[in-house]
Structures are given as structure tokens and as C-alpha cells.
Design an enzyme around this catalytic site. Structure first.
Site, PDB file in Angstrom:
ATOM      1  N   ASP A 336       0.501  -1.630  -0.269  1.00 60.78           N
ATOM      2  CA  ASP A 336       0.211  -0.167   0.271  1.00 60.78           C
ATOM      3  C   ASP A 336       0.807   1.330  -0.004  1.00 60.78           C
ATOM      4  OD1 ASP A 336      -2.847   1.277   0.609  1.00 60.78           O
ATOM      5  OD2 ASP A 336      -1.503   1.713   2.274  1.00 60.78           O
ATOM      6  N   GLU A 365       2.148   0.095  -5.048  1.00 57.12           N
ATOM      7  CA  GLU A 365       0.791   0.717  -5.177  1.00 57.12           C
ATOM      8  C   GLU A 365       1.805   2.466  -5.236  1.00 57.12           C
ATOM      9  OE1 GLU A 365      -3.586   3.128  -3.292  1.00 57.12           O
ATOM     10  OE2 GLU A 365      -2.058   2.702  -2.383  1.00 57.12           O
TER      11      GLU A 365
END
Length: 624
Positions: A336, A365
Site C-alpha cells: 500500500d 501502489e
């Protein structure tokens, strides 16, 4: 065969919670609670937590294990032990003795080095042969109602609250692995499952409060391992969603932080929020202050920003990621907010994971439409500022945004609707390995694809054909197979992550049984199933060569081919049936005589030099 596991929480093995009457010293945590012999990195750091534990010193005697350093920090309730594990160290258990100032043993903790799984170091991570299914676990299936509310957890189930917990869990995923397998998916990315003991809005999983514990409302560590094992039996790899940038404010260490710099801006009463200016990390003219405001600011006020420049914390996070890969037999990590932690730490984090598992995969990400920013994080990229990244894969947000924009673009004079998508794919020269990017129509943070294309079913189908044709690793969000959407183009997260129909007792529709679905939903599911299974069995769509022709007359054509199969996908933005002149594509067609539609089974005669394709369509053909 029964699995023998060291319990990590609650009870820490016999003597772990012993209290000395004189010292008032306890041990309540040892992290990681066990490790493995034969790891590539010989160094191991143990975090020991307990009341006044720093009053004691530690020692051990086990062949092949050296205690190099005992580190005491500002909090008296922590010790960090730095160990070296020799290459020939054998699996086994050994006591760590904790002694007072007089040299008397107050108590011992039995530590274990486990035997690694056979072939563990050579495990294969997800790759471009895979098709990924993404699940928000709280919203998929409630397979065990008994864990909906857990006394030790601050938030219970409230299915009427779009931002609350709805009760989906690991058992629900296990119970429906056959459904995922039948659709054709070979990898399963699940949003975070670690403990999120927050007062509210805890369902999404991105506020970790314990890095070594599955949230009990989802199940247990042991059940998570069972999920991985059951998925593996079906040819499905499990990808763990991890967060190195921040934790939840209710993480157990917040009330007793080890050092004065464990969190960024720890000393300030009002914590600054990140600027989200990720470009500063690549900007050759950026100020150090701007870089710090991005990287060190808190994500939100309930998510403390972790200071990975603290070497103890950095080691803790790296070991935790490796621990989960080894313990649970993972097939990948999705990281993330990849550009938000300290950049040098992320290089070290990804590098050490890949050193342990050279065939593994990590996807990061970087949520931007700028491929120059995404590419700088992929392993092998030569960056102007000398930054070295070790993450093999990244999420391809630039393609996702360009796809939606091209599908929605109105016809204009002197322009082609698909030009933006064509040009974005042409930026692949920026990437060291564009075939290892993860492509997707939507995910858990974006509006549903159905909403993004304004409920135009033709655009929806065309977009899916593109995702399954282009290079990379396709990822489909749960519910996309039934055109799940909520009329909310703004993307309210509680609505994006809506409950899967049939995942709860009493649901009127049931996706898994095919009951209560509209004809359109059935058609969408059939499309996803055909595309997924076709790609799974077609090497040309995995790592075959890619050629695309610049759009002409609102038609964009892409080929994927190898020595076995040639696939031609035609993307038509005209509002009427369109005749395609095949002469323009002979450079790749090379005189092919017929083609078969992958979806409909229709056969096309190519010898006439033209074929007709439907209006507003994506047509995938196997040419011969």
C-alpha cells in the site's frame, strides 16, 4: 497432519509471562515469536516487550546462534536482541535467559527455529501468467457468524452502516474458492486481514494494530494458513496486502513507544498530514522540506506515520513481511501507498524480501496517471537521481485512467477517441518490465468500473477485453463480474466496497448460485469467465509479443502473439457497425485466412480483406 504452531498471542509458551516478585518484570511479547533456520539473511532481531524488561540482560547458548547485541531504548519495557544465525544452524528450541544485575536468572523464554518448507526459497510469486481477483474481505462472504463481534475488539458488526463492519471473513473466502477457481482466477489479492482494533471504520484493514495477528473478526493465523493451503490446491496464489507507511493509532505500542522517534512528528501535539506530493521524490528541484512534508506527514490523524529511518523499526517491518511470506507460504505482496514511506527504506525492504525469495513478486501502489512516476519504483529502472528500487511490479494506474477516459471520450473532429490509451501504452519505454505491471479496470479505492463508464454496457465489455488483451497482469475486483455499481461516480468507499450478493444469509440474490441475477449480470459473468479462462490457457496473452496500430477511423487494434497463437483485439468506438479493412493490419496478420471470436465463437473469413465488427465494441479474435 496436525500443524504444530507456536502461539503468538495470549500465551507465549510456558515461561513467557513469568513475573519476578522482586523485579516486577514480565514478558508479554516476543516478536517474531519464532523464526526459521536456513534463511539467506543470517541476522535476526527480536523485540522483547514486558514491564521493566530493560532491568534485565539476556543471554543464550545454542550451537549456531550468536547473541551479538542487547539494545536498551528510552522505554524501560523493551529489549531488542540482535542475533546471528550461522549457515549450518539446525532447527530446534533453545532458552533465552534473562538475568538481573546480580547475574541471577529471573526467568527464561524458549525460542524456536523452525524447519523451512521444502523449496521455500524458490517459491514462485504471481506473474504475467496469472489473473488476479481482488477481495475486500469484510464485504465478500460471512462464513462464520460467531466471529462477527469479538469482546476484545472495539467495533462490532453493523451491516446497515456503509462504513461499518459487515461480517465477511476468511472462512467465507475459503468456502467460495471453488467459485473463484471456476471463474478462472489464479491469484487472490485480499485487502488487509491483520488486526485493526479501531473504534470505527476498521473494516478496510489499513489501520494495523498488530502486525503479527490476523484480526479475530476475520479468523486466526491458523485459518489464514488454511486459506493459503486450500487456495494452492486450486492453483490460486494468495497475495497479502501490507502497509509499511503507517499503522493504526490503537496499535499496542502507541501507549508505550519504544523510542522518541518511532513515529514521525511524534513530539508534536498536532500531527501534520502528508501533502501527498509524491512528485517531490523525483523532482530534481524539490526542497528537502517539501519531501519531508510528503513522506513524513501522517496519512490521517488515526494513522501514525512510521519512521523507517529508525533502524530498529525498519528491521521490525522487514522481518515482519518476510515472516508472513515464510509462515503463510505467500504468493506475493501488494504494498500500500508505496511512495509514502522513507524511500531508502523501501529499497531495502523490497531488496531483502527479493534476496530471500528471488522468484517472488511485490506490486506497489503509486496512484498517479504519470507513468514516469510509476516507472521509477520498478526494479531495474535507472533513475536520474540514482535511486534504486527492488520492487518487481507496480499497479498501472496510468493505463486504468487512460482506458476510462478513452471509453468515455466523445467523438471530435481530427481526434481519435482511443488516442489517449494508445499513447499511454506507448510510454512503456519508461518501464524496465511493463509485462510485470498489474492492469485493472477498478479496485477498492476507485469508483466501480460500471460507474466510471456511466453504466454503458458496451463500454464495460470493451474495457474488459482491453484489460485481458494488453500486457501485464489483469486484476478484477470482486463484483465486477456482475457489473456491480452504486450510481456513485464520486467513489464513496463504503459504497464501492458493497456486499457481494449471496454472501449473507437472506440475501435476495446469490452470485455464487446464479440466483436472482439479471440477464445483463449473467452476460457479464459469462464474459469474465470466458476471458479469464482463455487468458489462463493462452500463452500469447501472458508473455507473447505485443503490437498495436495507431487508431484510425475510431478503431484501435492490438495483437498479442507467440509461436502458438495469434490474438487480434479490435476496439471500435463508432456508433454503428464498422467494416475493418484488413490490408492495414497485414504486417501482423501475414495473410491469415480466418478468425474465431473468443466470446461468441463466431468465425470470420479474412480472405475477402474486410470484416465487420459491432458498434462500440471490443472484439477478441484468434486468427489462423
Amino acid at each position: 497432519m496436525k500443524r504444530t504452531l507456536t502461539l503468538i498471542f495470549g500465551t507465549l509458551l510456558l515461561l513467557a509471562n513469568v513475573v519476578s516478585a522482586k523485579s516486577k518484570t514480565t514478558i508479554d511479547r516476543v516478536e517474531p515469536a519464532f523464526w526459521w533456520a536456513g534463511m539467506v539473511n543470517p541476522e535476526l532481531q527480536l523485540l522483547i516487550h514486558g514491564n521493566n524488561i530493560s532491568d534485565l540482560d539476556a543471554s543464550l547458548s545454542y550451537e549456531g546462534v550468536l547473541l551479538d547485541q542487547v539494545i536498551k531504548v528510552e522505554s524501560p519495557n523493551y529489549l531488542f536482541l540482535n542475533l546471528t544465525l550461522k549457515e549450518d544452524v539446525k532447527p530446534g528450541k533453545f532458552p533465552i535467559e534473562f538475568k538481573n544485575a546480580k547475574g541471577k536468572v529471573v526467568f527464561t523464554y524458549e525460542y524456536e527455529l523452525k524447519q523451512r518448507r521444502e523449496g521455500s526459497a524458490q517459491r514462485e510469486g504471481f506473474n504475467n501468467k496469472d489473473i488476479m481477483y481482488l477481495i475486500t474481505p469484510d464485504r465478500f462472504v460471512n462464513g462464520d457468524e460467531s466471529n462477527d463481534t469479538v469482546d476484545s475488539m472495539l467495533e462490532g458488526v453493523d451491516r446497515e452502516n456503509k462504513g461499518g463492519r459487515h461480517g465477511g471473513d476468511i472462512q467465507g473466502i475459503i468456502d467460495h474458492l471453488d467459485y473463484i477457481q471456476d471463474l478462472g482466477f489464479t491469484a487472490l489479492w485480499i485487502n488487509p486481514l491483520l488486526e485493526n482494533n479501531m473504534e470505527s471504520y476498521s473494516y478496510h484493514g489499513y489501520s494495523t494494530t498488530d502486525y503479527y495477528k490476523i484480526d479475530p473478526r476475520y479468523g486466526s493465523n491458523e485459518l489464514y494458513v488454511t486459506l493459503v493451503e486450500e487456495a494452492k490446491k486450486r492453483g490460486i496464489k494468495i497475495i497479502m496486502d501490507q502497509i509499511e507507511n503507517h499503522c493504526g493509532l490503537n496499535h499496542w505500542w502507541t501507549k508505550d513507544l519504544p523510542t522518541a522517534d518511532w513515529y514521525n512528528y511524534q513530539e508534536l501535539k498536532d500531527k501534520p498530514v502528508t501533502s501527498h506530493q509524491r512528485v517531490t521524490l523525483a523532482d530534481p528541484y524539490a526542497t528537502e522540506g517539501d519531501k519531508r512534508r510528503h513522506a513524513d506527514g501522517w496519512f490521517v490523524d488515526t494513522m501514525p506515520d512510521l519512521n523507517q529511518r529508525n533502524s530498529l523499526l525498519a528491521t521490525y517491518l522487514i522481518q515482519n513481511s518476510i515472516w508472513w511470506v515464510e509462515y503463510a507460504d505467500l504468493g506475493g505482496i501488494r504494498q500500500d501507498t508505496y511512495p509514502y514511506p522513507d524511500a531508502e527504506f523501501m529499497s531495502d525492504w523490497s531488496g531483502k524480501i527479493m534476496a530471500e525469495y528471488p522468484n517472488f513478486n511485490i506490486v506497489g501502489e503509486e496512484w498517479t496517471s504519470n507513468p514516469a512516476l510509476v516507472s521509477r519504483w520498478q526494479r531495474g529502472k535507472v533513475n536520474q537521481n540514482g535511486y534504486v528500487s527492488n520492487s518487481p511490479s507496480m499497479m498501472d494506474f496510468p493505463i486504468q485512467e487512460s482506458l476510462v477516459n478513452s471509453l468515455n471520450k466523445e467523438k471530435e473532429p481530427y481526434t481519435q477517441a482511443f488516442n489517449g490509451l494508445y499513447e499511454m501504452l506507448s510510454n512503456d519505454f519508461l518501464y524496465p518490465d511493463p509485462f510485470n505491471l498489474v492492469t485493472f479496470p477498478d479496485n477498492h479505492d476507485t469508483p466501480r468500473f460500471w460507474d466510471q463508464v456511466n453504466h454503458n454496457f458496451d463500454y464495460f465489455k470493451t474495457g474488459l477485453v482491453y484489460i485481458y488483451t494488453t500486457r501485464g497482469i489483469p486484476q478484477i475486483y470482486y463484483g465486477t463480474e456482475i457489473v456491480m455499481g452504486n450510481n456513485d461516480p464520486a467513489g464513496d468507499h463504503g459504497l464501492i466496497r458493497e456486499d457481494m450478493p449471496g454472501g449473507w444469509a437472506g440475501d435476495k440474490a446469490n452470485v455464487f448460485e446464479g440466483k436472482g441475477l439479471t440477464d445483463q449480470q449473467k452476460e457479464a459473468m459469462d464474459l469474465v469467465k470466458k476471458l479469464t479462462n482463455f487468458r489462463k490457457n493462452t500463452t500469447a496473452l501472458q508473455d507473447g509479443e505485443l503490437k498495436h496500430f495507431s487508431p484510425v477511423n475510431e478503431v484501435y487494434v492490438m495483437f498479442r502473439f507467440d509461436d502458438k497463437t495469434k490474438v487480434m483485439s479490435i476496439f471500435n468506438k463508432n456508433t454503428e457497425e464498422t467494416t475493418i479493412n484488413l490490408d492495414h493490419y497485414q504486417e501482423v496478420l501475414m495473410g491469415a485466412k480466418k478468425a474465431t471470436d473468443v466470446i461468441s465463437g463466431k468465425t470470420y473469413d479474412l480472405t475477402s480483406g474486410t470484416i465487420k465488427v459491432p458498434a462500440n465494441s471490443g472484439t477478441m479474435l484468434v486468427v489462423e
